[in-house]
Design a protein around this motif. Sequence first.
Motif, PDB file in Angstrom:
ATOM      1  N   GLY A 239     -68.201 -62.062 -96.676  1.00  0.00           N
ATOM      2  CA  GLY A 239     -68.423 -62.691 -95.391  1.00  0.00           C
ATOM      3  C   GLY A 239     -67.146 -63.320 -94.881  1.00  0.00           C
ATOM      4  N   ASP A 240     -67.296 -64.415 -94.143  1.00  0.00           N
ATOM      5  CA  ASP A 240     -66.147 -65.045 -93.481  1.00  0.00           C
ATOM      6  C   ASP A 240     -65.612 -66.273 -94.209  1.00  0.00           C
ATOM      7  OD1 ASP A 240     -66.512 -63.178 -91.497  1.00  0.00           O
ATOM      8  OD2 ASP A 240     -67.638 -64.533 -90.185  1.00  0.00           O
ATOM      9  N   PHE A 241     -66.024 -66.474 -95.456  1.00  0.00           N
ATOM     10  CA  PHE A 241     -65.738 -67.758 -96.087  1.00  0.00           C
ATOM     11  C   PHE A 241     -64.956 -67.627 -97.387  1.00  0.00           C
ATOM     12  CE2 PHE A 241     -69.712 -68.015 -93.658  1.00  0.00           C
ATOM     13  CZ  PHE A 241     -69.362 -68.976 -92.721  1.00  0.00           C
ATOM     14  N   ASP A 242     -64.015 -66.689 -97.414  1.00  0.00           N
ATOM     15  CA  ASP A 242     -63.202 -66.498 -98.611  1.00  0.00           C
ATOM     16  C   ASP A 242     -62.503 -67.789 -99.029  1.00  0.00           C
ATOM     17  OD1 ASP A 242     -63.959 -63.880 -98.342  1.00  0.00           O
ATOM     18  OD2 ASP A 242     -61.963 -63.078 -97.989  1.00  0.00           O
ATOM     19  N   GLN A 243     -62.076 -68.587 -98.060  1.00  0.00           N
ATOM     20  CA  GLN A 243     -61.320 -69.796 -98.365  1.00  0.00           C
ATOM     21  C   GLN A 243     -62.177 -70.865 -99.034  1.00  0.00           C
ATOM     22  OE1 GLN A 243     -62.440 -68.909 -95.443  1.00  0.00           O
ATOM     23  NE2 GLN A 243     -63.181 -70.684 -94.288  1.00  0.00           N
ATOM     24  N   LEU A 244     -63.504 -70.707 -98.975  1.00  0.00           N
ATOM     25  CA  LEU A 244     -64.403 -71.692 -99.577  1.00  0.00           C
ATOM     26  C   LEU A 244     -64.960 -71.239-100.927  1.00  0.00           C
ATOM     27  CD1 LEU A 244     -66.446 -72.764 -96.413  1.00  0.00           C
ATOM     28  CD2 LEU A 244     -64.497 -73.926 -97.443  1.00  0.00           C
ATOM     29  N   GLU A 245     -64.547 -70.050-101.396  1.00  0.00           N
ATOM     30  CA  GLU A 245     -65.023 -69.562-102.692  1.00  0.00           C
ATOM     31  C   GLU A 245     -64.375 -70.325-103.844  1.00  0.00           C
ATOM     32  OE1 GLU A 245     -64.863 -65.455-103.696  1.00  0.00           O
ATOM     33  OE2 GLU A 245     -65.745 -64.784-101.802  1.00  0.00           O
ATOM     34  N   ILE A 246     -65.176 -70.575-104.878  1.00  0.00           N
ATOM     35  CA  ILE A 246     -64.650 -71.175-106.097  1.00  0.00           C
ATOM     36  C   ILE A 246     -65.211 -70.389-107.283  1.00  0.00           C
ATOM     37  CG2 ILE A 246     -64.479 -73.477-105.064  1.00  0.00           C
ATOM     38  CD1 ILE A 246     -66.979 -74.250-106.716  1.00  0.00           C
ATOM     39  N   PRO A 247     -64.574 -70.476-108.459  1.00  0.00           N
ATOM     40  CA  PRO A 247     -65.125 -69.808-109.642  1.00  0.00           C
ATOM     41  C   PRO A 247     -66.349 -70.550-110.169  1.00  0.00           C
ATOM     42  CG  PRO A 247     -63.187 -71.056-110.227  1.00  0.00           C
ATOM     43  CD  PRO A 247     -63.287 -71.127-108.725  1.00  0.00           C
TER      44      PRO A 247
ATOM     45  N   ASN B 237     -70.724 -65.610-100.685  1.00  0.00           N
ATOM     46  CA  ASN B 237     -69.918 -65.249 -99.517  1.00  0.00           C
ATOM     47  C   ASN B 237     -70.156 -63.790 -99.126  1.00  0.00           C
ATOM     48  OD1 ASN B 237     -67.964 -65.132 -97.507  1.00  0.00           O
ATOM     49  ND2 ASN B 237     -66.290 -64.769 -98.962  1.00  0.00           N
ATOM     50  N   THR B 238     -71.177 -63.567 -98.304  1.00  0.00           N
ATOM     51  CA  THR B 238     -71.514 -62.235 -97.791  1.00  0.00           C
ATOM     52  C   THR B 238     -71.748 -62.331 -96.281  1.00  0.00           C
ATOM     53  OG1 THR B 238     -73.930 -62.389 -97.942  1.00  0.00           O
ATOM     54  CG2 THR B 238     -72.731 -61.808 -99.971  1.00  0.00           C
ATOM     55  N   PRO B 239     -71.945 -61.198 -95.595  1.00  0.00           N
ATOM     56  CA  PRO B 239     -72.226 -61.251 -94.146  1.00  0.00           C
ATOM     57  C   PRO B 239     -73.613 -61.778 -93.780  1.00  0.00           C
ATOM     58  CG  PRO B 239     -71.218 -59.152 -94.752  1.00  0.00           C
ATOM     59  CD  PRO B 239     -71.605 -59.830 -96.031  1.00  0.00           C
ATOM     60  N   PHE B 240     -74.385 -62.248 -94.745  1.00  0.00           N
ATOM     61  CA  PHE B 240     -75.745 -62.747 -94.487  1.00  0.00           C
ATOM     62  C   PHE B 240     -75.759 -63.768 -93.348  1.00  0.00           C
ATOM     63  CE2 PHE B 240     -79.036 -65.995 -95.430  1.00  0.00           C
ATOM     64  CZ  PHE B 240     -80.172 -65.212 -95.374  1.00  0.00           C
TER      65      PHE B 240
ATOM     66  N   TYR C 163     -68.898 -71.808-101.840  1.00  0.00           N
ATOM     67  CA  TYR C 163     -69.334 -70.425-101.896  1.00  0.00           C
ATOM     68  C   TYR C 163     -68.881 -69.799-103.221  1.00  0.00           C
ATOM     69  CZ  TYR C 163     -70.750 -69.898 -96.993  1.00  0.00           C
ATOM     70  OH  TYR C 163     -71.402 -69.974 -95.786  1.00  0.00           O
ATOM     71  N   TYR C 164     -69.613 -68.738-103.604  1.00  0.00           N
ATOM     72  CA  TYR C 164     -69.248 -67.967-104.786  1.00  0.00           C
ATOM     73  C   TYR C 164     -69.133 -66.491-104.412  1.00  0.00           C
ATOM     74  CZ  TYR C 164     -70.396 -72.183-107.383  1.00  0.00           C
ATOM     75  OH  TYR C 164     -70.417 -73.478-107.848  1.00  0.00           O
ATOM     76  N   SER C 165     -68.407 -65.759-105.229  1.00  0.00           N
ATOM     77  CA  SER C 165     -68.167 -64.341-104.977  1.00  0.00           C
ATOM     78  C   SER C 165     -69.414 -63.502-105.232  1.00  0.00           C
ATOM     79  CB  SER C 165     -67.027 -63.854-105.877  1.00  0.00           C
ATOM     80  OG  SER C 165     -66.929 -62.446-105.852  1.00  0.00           O
ATOM     81  N   ALA C 166     -69.596 -62.477-104.410  1.00  0.00           N
ATOM     82  CA  ALA C 166     -70.706 -61.539-104.616  1.00  0.00           C
ATOM     83  C   ALA C 166     -70.614 -60.863-105.975  1.00  0.00           C
ATOM     84  CB  ALA C 166     -70.711 -60.486-103.511  1.00  0.00           C
ATOM     85  N   SER C 167     -69.406 -60.737-106.500  1.00  0.00           N
ATOM     86  CA  SER C 167     -69.233 -60.053-107.785  1.00  0.00           C
ATOM     87  C   SER C 167     -69.953 -60.770-108.922  1.00  0.00           C
ATOM     88  CB  SER C 167     -67.743 -59.922-108.121  1.00  0.00           C
ATOM     89  OG  SER C 167     -67.139 -61.192-108.297  1.00  0.00           O
ATOM     90  N   LEU C 168     -70.152 -62.087-108.804  1.00  0.00           N
ATOM     91  CA  LEU C 168     -70.893 -62.818-109.837  1.00  0.00           C
ATOM     92  C   LEU C 168     -72.338 -62.334-109.906  1.00  0.00           C
ATOM     93  CD1 LEU C 168     -69.693 -66.504-109.308  1.00  0.00           C
ATOM     94  CD2 LEU C 168     -68.995 -64.921-111.118  1.00  0.00           C
TER      95      LEU C 168
END
Length: 335
Positions: free
Chosen positions: A293-301, A193-196, A214-219
Motif C-alpha cells: 500500500g502507501d505506508f512503506d515508511q510506517l512499516e516495522i519488523p 501495508n496493502t492497498p486495502f 504497519y507490518y509487511s504483507a510478507s509476514l
Amino acid sequence: MNLKSIDQQVVVVVGASSGIGRDTALRFAKKGAKVVVSARSKEGLATLVEEISAMGGTAIAVPADVADFEQVKAIAEKTVEHFGRLDTWVHLAATSVFATFDNVTPEEFRRVIDVTLMGQVYGAMVALPHLKREGRGALIHITSLEGRRSLPYQSAYSAAKHGSIGFIDAMRLELKNEGYPISVTNIMPGVINTPFYNKGKTKLGVKPTGVPPYYSASLVTDAILYAAEHPVRDYIVSDVGRILDIAQRISPGLVDLLLLAIAFPFQKTDEPKSEDDPNNLYEPIQGYDKVNGDFDQLEIPSITDMLDKGPALAIGAFAVAALGVAALLGGLGDR
C-alpha cells in the motif's frame, strides 16, 4: 496430520489480485505449487498470471465475486477440472466501509458481510468436498485481529471477522469429530501495508488508514505458507496484534481507553476522499495490482514473528508479548 510439501500441491488463492493474496500466489508459485488465483479484477488476475508465468510457475485465473456462491463453486470446479485435485484453499477476499455505524446503510453493511464473511463460508463449503475426497489438505482462512477486538469506523468489517472465526472454530471441531485429516487454520493479521485502505469505501471525508505501526504483507504470507505444510490452529501476525489480543483478554475496558485515545485520529489521513470516489465495495477498481500500500515508511519488523521461525517458538513469542502487555497496561494505569 500429514500435509503435502508445497511443490506437490494445487493451491487456490481467493482474493489474489493485490495485497497479501497477490504476494501469497507469487510465493506459492515460486516454491513450485500449481496455483489457481481468483478475485473480481480480471486485469489484476491477468497481470498476476503473467508474473507467475514469467518466473516459470504454473497458474490459471478464475474471476469471481465471492458474494455469489455459484461463482465460488466454479473456482473449485475449474481447479479440479484443470489440475485434477485441490490440496490447499487460501481465502483472503474482503472489503470494508470506513464510517461510523450510524452512517452505514443496511445495504452497505450487508455487502461487507456478504463478501467478508459469506465469501469465507462459501469458500469452505466448496473446498471441503474436494479435500475430503483427497483424504487430506488445508483450509487457510485469513481473518483479522478485528475478529478478536473490534475497531471504530469498521463495524461491518469487524462483525464479519468475528463471524468468520465463529464458523471456522465450529467447522474445525466437526471435521475432527468425523475423523477427517484436514487442517483448518485461522490467520489473524494486525495492520498490514496493502492497498486495502486505498480500495475501501470511506465516509470519513479523508482516505482511511490503519492504526500504525504497519507490518509487511510478507509476514502474513510466511504464516500462510507455513500453514500449508504444518497443521496450525490459530496464528496472529505482528507484535502489536499479539499484545492487543492478550490485553483484550485481560481487560477489555482498558483496551477501550487505549482505542478511545488512538483509534479515532489515527485511522484518518490528511488526504481528502469522498464517499463517491472509486472504491471496491460493489465493483473492482483498477490501479492497485500490487502487494504494498502507501505506508512503506510506517512499516516495522515483528519480533515475535521472527521468533516463530526459530526453535524458541512459543516461549519467545509469549515472553515478548507479555512484556508488551505489561508496558501497555502500565501506561493505561497512568491515565
